[in-house]
Scaffold this active site. Sequence first.
Site, PDB file in Angstrom:
ATOM      1  N   HIS A  62     -50.644-101.149  61.850  1.00 18.61           N
ATOM      2  CA  HIS A  62     -49.716-101.818  60.937  1.00 18.61           C
ATOM      3  C   HIS A  62     -49.531-103.291  61.280  1.00 18.61           C
ATOM      4  O   HIS A  62     -49.564-103.668  62.440  1.00 18.61           O
ATOM      5  CB  HIS A  62     -48.326-101.171  61.015  1.00 18.61           C
ATOM      6  CG  HIS A  62     -48.338 -99.692  60.886  1.00 18.61           C
ATOM      7  ND1 HIS A  62     -47.620 -98.878  61.730  1.00 18.61           N
ATOM      8  CD2 HIS A  62     -48.982 -98.864  60.034  1.00 18.61           C
ATOM      9  CE1 HIS A  62     -47.811 -97.620  61.380  1.00 18.61           C
ATOM     10  NE2 HIS A  62     -48.638 -97.578  60.368  1.00 18.61           N
ATOM     11  N   LYS A  72     -44.071-108.185  68.189  1.00 24.59           N
ATOM     12  CA  LYS A  72     -43.587-106.932  68.777  1.00 24.59           C
ATOM     13  C   LYS A  72     -43.720-107.027  70.287  1.00 24.59           C
ATOM     14  O   LYS A  72     -44.677-107.606  70.799  1.00 24.59           O
ATOM     15  CB  LYS A  72     -44.410-105.726  68.302  1.00 24.59           C
ATOM     16  CG  LYS A  72     -44.280-105.408  66.833  1.00 24.59           C
ATOM     17  CD  LYS A  72     -45.149-104.226  66.459  1.00 24.59           C
ATOM     18  CE  LYS A  72     -45.089-103.953  64.977  1.00 24.59           C
ATOM     19  NZ  LYS A  72     -46.062-102.921  64.570  1.00 24.59           N
ATOM     20  N   TYR A 132     -39.944-100.493  70.741  1.00 24.13           N
ATOM     21  CA  TYR A 132     -40.452-101.754  70.204  1.00 24.13           C
ATOM     22  C   TYR A 132     -39.279-102.710  70.015  1.00 24.13           C
ATOM     23  O   TYR A 132     -38.290-102.353  69.405  1.00 24.13           O
ATOM     24  CB  TYR A 132     -40.977-101.605  68.789  1.00 24.13           C
ATOM     25  CG  TYR A 132     -42.023-100.608  68.472  1.00 24.13           C
ATOM     26  CD1 TYR A 132     -43.249-101.051  68.006  1.00 24.13           C
ATOM     27  CD2 TYR A 132     -41.800 -99.233  68.532  1.00 24.13           C
ATOM     28  CE1 TYR A 132     -44.227-100.154  67.629  1.00 24.13           C
ATOM     29  CE2 TYR A 132     -42.770 -98.331  68.166  1.00 24.13           C
ATOM     30  CZ  TYR A 132     -43.991 -98.806  67.712  1.00 24.13           C
ATOM     31  OH  TYR A 132     -44.955 -97.920  67.331  1.00 24.13           O
ATOM     32  N   ASP A 168     -51.142 -93.632  57.113  1.00 27.17           N
ATOM     33  CA  ASP A 168     -52.022 -94.235  58.116  1.00 27.17           C
ATOM     34  C   ASP A 168     -53.476 -93.778  57.992  1.00 27.17           C
ATOM     35  O   ASP A 168     -54.388 -94.549  58.273  1.00 27.17           O
ATOM     36  CB  ASP A 168     -51.508 -93.952  59.526  1.00 27.17           C
ATOM     37  CG  ASP A 168     -50.271 -94.768  59.862  1.00 27.17           C
ATOM     38  OD1 ASP A 168     -49.929 -95.696  59.099  1.00 27.17           O
ATOM     39  OD2 ASP A 168     -49.641 -94.473  60.891  1.00 27.17           O
TER      40      ASP A 168
END
Length: 181
Positions: A62, A72, A132, A168
């Site tokens: 992603h 991130k 994250y 995904d």
Amino acid sequence: MIFTEIDLKGAFVIDLDQKPDHRGFFARTFCAKEFEEHGLKPTVSQCNLSFNHKKGTLRGMHYQVSPATETKLVRCTRGAIYDVIIDMRPESPTYLQHFGVELSDENRRALYVPEMFAHGYQALTDGAEVVYQVGEFYTPGYERGLRYDDPFFNIQWPLEVTEISEKDKNWALMRLMAVGS
């Protein structure tokens, strides 16, 4: 923190600078000042937790495009994962190259993912938990993705993929994305 820049410019593996004593150790996991000193964006807009029941689970790949690009800081706090990033910056000399690293509760490493890098990981253990810190709010209209098994990238995942979301596993292949643009 110990910052090690990898071959993909702007991406870092971050190890703890542990201060041990008889109780265990103390270590800083985030410091805006230290991030800025390394040219990293220290903004944290969201903190997310991802739990994975079974090893082999794959999440990704992603990223978000402008004006909602995101950084991130990824850390595995329980178990182990194989974390992968792909440079999606067309102007970058490492455009479309990828990098993978094991993050675990034992090595306590983190991976700093710059803006315009696709990110995904595979759980290497049952019960893997990932935290994250994200530098932008999740913005669905700007989300993009890449197929984890795209032959263009030839990512060597350590395990067979046993669990993956419909979204995904259905991202377009890179060659189809290039034809469609």
